[in-house]
Scaffold this motif. Structure first.
Motif, mmCIF file in Angstrom:
data_model
loop_
_atom_site.group_PDB
_atom_site.id
_atom_site.type_symbol
_atom_site.label_atom_id
_atom_site.label_comp_id
_atom_site.label_asym_id
_atom_site.label_seq_id
_atom_site.Cartn_x
_atom_site.Cartn_y
_atom_site.Cartn_z
ATOM 1 N N ASP A 197 0.853 -1.199 0.000
ATOM 2 C CA ASP A 197 0.000 0.000 0.000
ATOM 3 C C ASP A 197 0.886 1.246 0.000
ATOM 4 O O ASP A 197 1.173 1.833 1.047
ATOM 5 C CB ASP A 197 -0.921 -0.017 1.218
ATOM 6 N N PHE A 198 1.316 1.655 -1.193
ATOM 7 C CA PHE A 198 2.242 2.775 -1.308
ATOM 8 C C PHE A 198 1.591 4.100 -0.905
ATOM 9 O O PHE A 198 2.240 4.955 -0.289
ATOM 10 C CB PHE A 198 2.779 2.878 -2.727
ATOM 11 N N ASP A 199 0.346 4.293 -1.259
ATOM 12 C CA ASP A 199 -0.330 5.556 -0.940
ATOM 13 C C ASP A 199 -0.403 5.768 0.571
ATOM 14 O O ASP A 199 -0.161 6.871 1.072
ATOM 15 C CB ASP A 199 -1.733 5.580 -1.546
ATOM 16 N N ALA A 200 -0.730 4.705 1.301
ATOM 17 C CA ALA A 200 -0.791 4.821 2.764
ATOM 18 C C ALA A 200 0.591 5.109 3.334
ATOM 19 O O ALA A 200 0.740 5.906 4.272
ATOM 20 C CB ALA A 200 -1.362 3.544 3.373
ATOM 21 N N ALA A 201 1.606 4.455 2.769
ATOM 22 C CA ALA A 201 2.972 4.674 3.260
ATOM 23 C C ALA A 201 3.380 6.130 3.071
ATOM 24 O O ALA A 201 3.975 6.746 3.963
ATOM 25 C CB ALA A 201 3.939 3.748 2.533
ATOM 26 N N ILE A 202 3.074 6.688 1.909
ATOM 27 C CA ILE A 202 3.417 8.095 1.650
ATOM 28 C C ILE A 202 2.739 8.996 2.669
ATOM 29 O O ILE A 202 3.346 9.945 3.196
ATOM 30 C CB ILE A 202 3.030 8.487 0.215
ATOM 31 N N ALA A 203 1.475 8.689 2.988
ATOM 32 C CA ALA A 203 0.745 9.511 3.958
ATOM 33 C C ALA A 203 1.422 9.476 5.324
ATOM 34 O O ALA A 203 1.571 10.513 5.992
ATOM 35 C CB ALA A 203 -0.701 9.030 4.064
ATOM 36 N N TYR A 204 1.852 8.289 5.758
ATOM 37 C CA TYR A 204 2.532 8.185 7.052
ATOM 38 C C TYR A 204 3.850 8.949 7.035
ATOM 39 O O TYR A 204 4.195 9.647 7.999
ATOM 40 C CB TYR A 204 2.781 6.725 7.404
ATOM 41 N N TRP A 205 4.612 8.798 5.958
ATOM 42 C CA TRP A 205 5.922 9.441 5.908
ATOM 43 C C TRP A 205 5.808 10.958 5.749
ATOM 44 O O TRP A 205 6.662 11.699 6.230
ATOM 45 C CB TRP A 205 6.752 8.826 4.791
ATOM 46 N N GLU A 206 4.767 11.420 5.047
ATOM 47 C CA GLU A 206 4.562 12.865 4.985
ATOM 48 C C GLU A 206 4.213 13.423 6.360
ATOM 49 O O GLU A 206 4.631 14.522 6.727
ATOM 50 C CB GLU A 206 3.460 13.183 3.968
ATOM 51 N N ARG A 207 3.462 12.639 7.108
ATOM 52 C CA ARG A 207 3.144 13.061 8.481
ATOM 53 C C ARG A 207 4.411 13.078 9.338
ATOM 54 O O ARG A 207 4.632 13.996 10.141
ATOM 55 C CB ARG A 207 2.110 12.105 9.078
ATOM 56 N N SER A 208 5.261 12.060 9.185
ATOM 57 C CA SER A 208 6.501 12.023 9.963
ATOM 58 C C SER A 208 7.436 13.147 9.538
ATOM 59 O O SER A 208 8.155 13.706 10.377
ATOM 60 C CB SER A 208 7.195 10.662 9.817
ATOM 61 N N LEU A 209 7.423 13.509 8.244
ATOM 62 C CA LEU A 209 8.258 14.612 7.768
ATOM 63 C C LEU A 209 7.824 15.923 8.414
ATOM 64 O O LEU A 209 8.671 16.699 8.894
ATOM 65 C CB LEU A 209 8.169 14.710 6.238
ATOM 66 N N ALA A 210 6.525 16.178 8.426
ATOM 67 C CA ALA A 210 6.022 17.414 9.032
ATOM 68 C C ALA A 210 6.365 17.461 10.522
ATOM 69 O O ALA A 210 6.775 18.503 11.052
ATOM 70 C CB ALA A 210 4.514 17.520 8.818
ATOM 71 N N LEU A 211 6.228 16.324 11.190
ATOM 72 C CA LEU A 211 6.516 16.273 12.626
ATOM 73 C C LEU A 211 8.007 16.454 12.890
ATOM 74 O O LEU A 211 8.399 17.153 13.840
ATOM 75 C CB LEU A 211 6.027 14.937 13.197
ATOM 76 N N ALA A 212 8.845 15.834 12.058
ATOM 77 C CA ALA A 212 10.297 15.979 12.232
ATOM 78 C C ALA A 212 10.715 17.430 12.074
ATOM 79 O O ALA A 212 11.572 17.940 12.819
ATOM 80 C CB ALA A 212 11.030 15.098 11.226
ATOM 81 N N ARG A 213 10.144 18.127 11.103
ATOM 82 C CA ARG A 213 10.456 19.542 10.922
ATOM 83 C C ARG A 213 9.955 20.367 12.102
ATOM 84 O O ARG A 213 10.614 21.308 12.548
ATOM 85 C CB ARG A 213 9.843 20.032 9.616
ATOM 86 N N GLU A 214 8.801 19.974 12.634
ATOM 87 C CA GLU A 214 8.227 20.703 13.770
ATOM 88 C C GLU A 214 9.115 20.606 15.002
ATOM 89 O O GLU A 214 9.337 21.592 15.707
ATOM 90 C CB GLU A 214 6.832 20.156 14.076
ATOM 91 N N VAL A 215 9.644 19.410 15.275
ATOM 92 C CA VAL A 215 10.438 19.217 16.496
ATOM 93 C C VAL A 215 11.935 19.409 16.255
ATOM 94 O O VAL A 215 12.735 19.261 17.173
ATOM 95 C CB VAL A 215 10.175 17.819 17.094
#
Length: 778
Positions: free
Chosen positions: A508-526
């Motif tokens: 499920d590539f689409d779901a994976a991208i969604a998780y990693w985009e969320r982790s990217l935003a969080l990594a930039r935030e912290v």
């Protein structure tokens, strides 16, 4: 000791010569070398010198075994179930999917002519039937076992290791003749080590003979006694033994007489210590498999009376009395240890004191703190920390056992949470999984704490690495829910990344991208640069549409920049790997080769076995694209072998890529050559595989631009996967058949086919098949 012995894996290097035992060495060596006995067990009481004899025999006969010898110490083990994992680890054999570890070990040793030495088997003797199975399946394997009891297996050749020969103290021979008696030779040699001026003379001959006789010729007892020559004369020493030996009569009746003699010898040596040295000795017995000076400091620091110099003085005093030993490590540090017989005595003394619970808790807290300090670095593959934790496997397990048995649930959770990187990089995924699973099942472990969420994250990572991404999903969901409820946003990064990895492995590539985009935003935030770089690389890795090429490259270049600024080699490595894949897809082979050279240098410097496997596969793909087909096959086989040695199972997506490489090489090399070269690659050592990869990369870098022949499909921009789909179209496969062949979803196959139509400027399957036949892609 011969030079050969120092190169035998796991074989300790004695610092003193073997005294006597010439007959036993010759007899056992003849059994193994001349009679080809396949199971020889050295039996005898503790302290009789079984291990030392086994080491000497191994050095004598190792050359008779073309695949060498392996020495495995079982002293730290108490669970018989851990014997086969310990043997497998010594040979670099890892658990394979759907196959018991014993079966994997049998397959690895099937054609080897090898001597396996198993030391201290008596406490795990119930595992003996597994050795019988191993011998039955591996005709070239021989076993040399040391044990206080026979194994009682069919075909076993039991060799009793007797005490050293002692003189007749009632009828003493002349001094020169007395000096040739084995027990006396050993005593004199060790006494001279303690006091260089010592010599056997007519005046002390009777006392020396009396000491050897009263110690029953047991090597350990003699060595402990001889060490006292720096403070006692032989007559004074004999008198002290006279006061101690009567205690043997009152010893336990269910142990051998010589064991009671050895106990008295250790008891006597213990009594010679000052109260402070006795305190240190019994505390040291809590360590399993050895210790460092830092660990000792942690054990005694709470007392406020032992300075660093005082601790070192104490260790030196115990070394002088042969109650502990030391060994220099490759990094220049020193590690201390205790013979198991002496350690058992020390544990009895510790149990008899009122401080055992306190000392065991300090031991556990020290190794928990060690794991927590190194955990984040170990996850990134920091070699110095991996090397630091490697010799502490037994101590870490002992710490976890103590904590779990004494309801220290929170500490148990924290400990297993930090050991993921160690199990990942140094092997032991199945062992790690069993430990985490047991901890999560402890009463009280169900409370939603950060410690539980950390342990859950480790469990999820282990599940993915062991080939169960689906099983990891509910574990990750619980970890995320706990962190979110506790507002631990920075800690959510790890399970978010794992969620993406799990869903990619499930297709499920689409779901994976969604998780990693969320982790990217969080990594930039912290402000977590390394995590941001990893997320960028992960997102790029699953963008398969050719129209996303520029976006993929942009994501990876940004990731490299962020990772370099953070100075973290792990995400640098990950992002560069992505750029190499892009360069290979576009036919820019020189750029791909240059990038791979840098990545390989990072992996080699960090000794990242798992990452090396990935790079070997990338090198195999590049070698195929540049016409180095034999090297491509060898590197593919080396990749397979390295993944197995690191206990990492190939997920379906990567298994499909590996199978596609083999399929593309088959029509070029032919079935026989492909199998021969692939097998040759599997047989390469890690260093030889790296050298092969470097040779392939050098050839690409040095190629003249006009000499690089682009396959027609590659020149048109088709990816390796699209080329494979094109070949199957030309062979008449339906979409469903292609999906089954390549382990893809039908939707993914349809997307690949649409990309092929556009790149080849055709409008139908017939047009694509015609193009493939015309350009030799069938």
């Amino acid at each position: 000791m011969t030079a050969t012995a120092s190169r035998l894996p796991g074989l300790p290097t004695p610092l003193t010569p073997l005294i006597g035992r010439e007959r036993e060495v010759a007899a056992v060596a003849s059994l193994l070398r001349d009679d080809r006995a396949r199971l020889v067990t050295l039996t005898g009481p503790g302290g009789s010198g079984k291990t030392r004899l086994a080491i000497q025999v191994t050095t004598e006969v190792a050359a008779s075994f073309s695949d060498g010898a392996r020495f495995v110490s079982l002293a730290p083990l108490r669970d018989p179930e851990l014997v086969i994992p310990a043997v497998a680890q010594s040979f670099g054999v890892r658990e394979a999917a759907g196959q018991p570890l014993l079966a994997s070990l049998m397959a690895a040793l099937d054609e080897r002519l090898t001597l396996l030495v198993l030391d201290n088997f008596e406490q795990v003797v119930s595992s003996a039937p597994a050795l019988s199975e191993l011998l039955g399946a591996c005709p070239g394997l021989s076993l040399l076992v040391t044990s206080r009891v026979p194994l009682h297996l069919y075909g076993e050749r039991v060799v009793a290791v007797p005490p050293l020969a002692v003189p007749d103290d009632a009828d003493l021979p002349p001094v020169d003749e007395l000096g040739r008696v084995e027990a006396v030779r050993l005593f004199v040699n060790r006494a001279q080590s303690a006091h260089s001026a010592f010599a056997l003379t007519p005046d002390n001959a009777a006392a020396v003979a009396n000491i050897c006789v009263r110690l029953d010729g047991l090597p350990l007892a003699i060595e402990l006694a001889a060490a006292r020559m720096q403070v006692f004369s032989p007559r004074a020493l004999a008198e002290r033994l006279e006061h101690r030996l009567p205690l043997l009569v009152g010893g336990p009746r269910d142990v051998p007489e010589r064991q009671r003699t050895l106990r008295a010898t250790i008891d006597w040596s213990y009594d010679l210590l000052t109260a402070e040295r006795q305190l240190l000795f019994r505390r040291l017995a809590v360590f399993v498999g050895g210790w460092t000076t830092q660990a000792v400091e942690a054990l005694v620091a709470h007392d406020g009376r032992d300075s660093e110099s005082g601790i070192l003085d104490g260790l030196v005093a115990l070394l002088d009395q042969n109650l502990i030993h030391q060994r220099a490590r490759d990094d220049g540090s020193t590690r201390f240890g205790m013979l198991e017989t002496i350690r058992e005595y020390g544990l009895e003394q510790l149990a008899a004191s009122d401080e055992e619970p306190v000392i065991r808790q300090r031991h556990a807290e020290h190794f928990l703190a060690l794991a927590e300090r190194g955990g984040p670095l170990v996850r990134d593959g920091d070699q110095s920390w991996l090397d630091r934790l490697d010799p502490e496997r037994a101590n870490l397990r002992a710490a976890l056992t103590w904590l779990s048995e004494h309801d220290k649930v929170e500490q148990c959770l924290r400990l297993v949470a930090e050991l993921w990187g160690f199990w990942y990089h140094r092997g032991g995924l199945s062992d790690g999984w069993s430990q985490v699973e047991a901890v999560l099942a402890l009463p009280g472990a169900e409370r939603p704490t950060t410690a539980r969420a950390g342990a859950l994250s480790t469990a999820a990572a282990l599940a993915i690495a062991r080939g169960d991404p689906a099983g990891s999903i509910p574990i990750i969901d619980e970890a995320l829910a706990i962190y979110e409820a506790l507002c631990e946003r920075a800690l959510m990064l790890r399970p978010l990344v794992l969620q993406g990895v799990a869903t990619v492995n499930l297709g499920d590539f689409d779901a994976a991208i969604a998780y990693w985009e969320r982790s990217l935003a969080l990594a930039r935030e912290v402000g977590d640069g390394p995590s941001a770089a990893r997320s960028l690389a992960n997102i790029s890795s699953v963008l398969t549409d050719p129209r996303d090429f520029d976006r993929r490259r942009s994501l990876l270049e940004e990731g490299v920049e962020i990772a370099r600024a953070a100075g973290n080699p792990s995400p640098i490595h990950l992002c560069l790997s992505g750029l190499v894949s892009l360069a290979t897809e576009r036919g820019d082979y020189r750029q791909a080769a240059t990038g791979l050279q840098e990545i390989l240098s990072i992996s080699v410097a960090s000794r990242w076995q798992w990452h090396l496997g990935q790079q070997l596969f990338q090198c195999a793909l590049l070698a195929r694209e540049t016409g180095q087909h034999v090297l491509s096959a060898r590197l593919g086989g080396a990749h397979d072998a390295l993944r197995e040695r690191t206990d990492m199972l190939l997920p379906p997506r990567e298994r499909g890529n590996r199978d596609a490489l083999r399929a593309s090489l088959r029509p070029i090399l032919g079935d026989d050559t492909l199998e021969v070269e692939w097998a040759a690659g599997r047989d390469l050592s890690t260093d030889a595989a790296i050298a092969t990869a470097e040779r392939a990369l050098d050839a690409v870098v040095m190629m003249d631009a006009n000499a690089v022949t682009l396959p027609a499909a590659t020149a048109r921009g088709l990816t390796a996967r699209e080329i494979e789909v094109l070949r199957l179209i030309a062979s008449g496969h339906s979409n469903k058949a292609i999906a089954l062949e390549l382990s893809l979803s039908i939707r993914t196959v349809e997307r690949h086919i649409n990309n092929i139509y556009r790149k080849l400027d055709v409008e139908s399957r017939t047009g694509a098949a015609t193009w493939a036949v015309r350009h030799g892609h069938t």
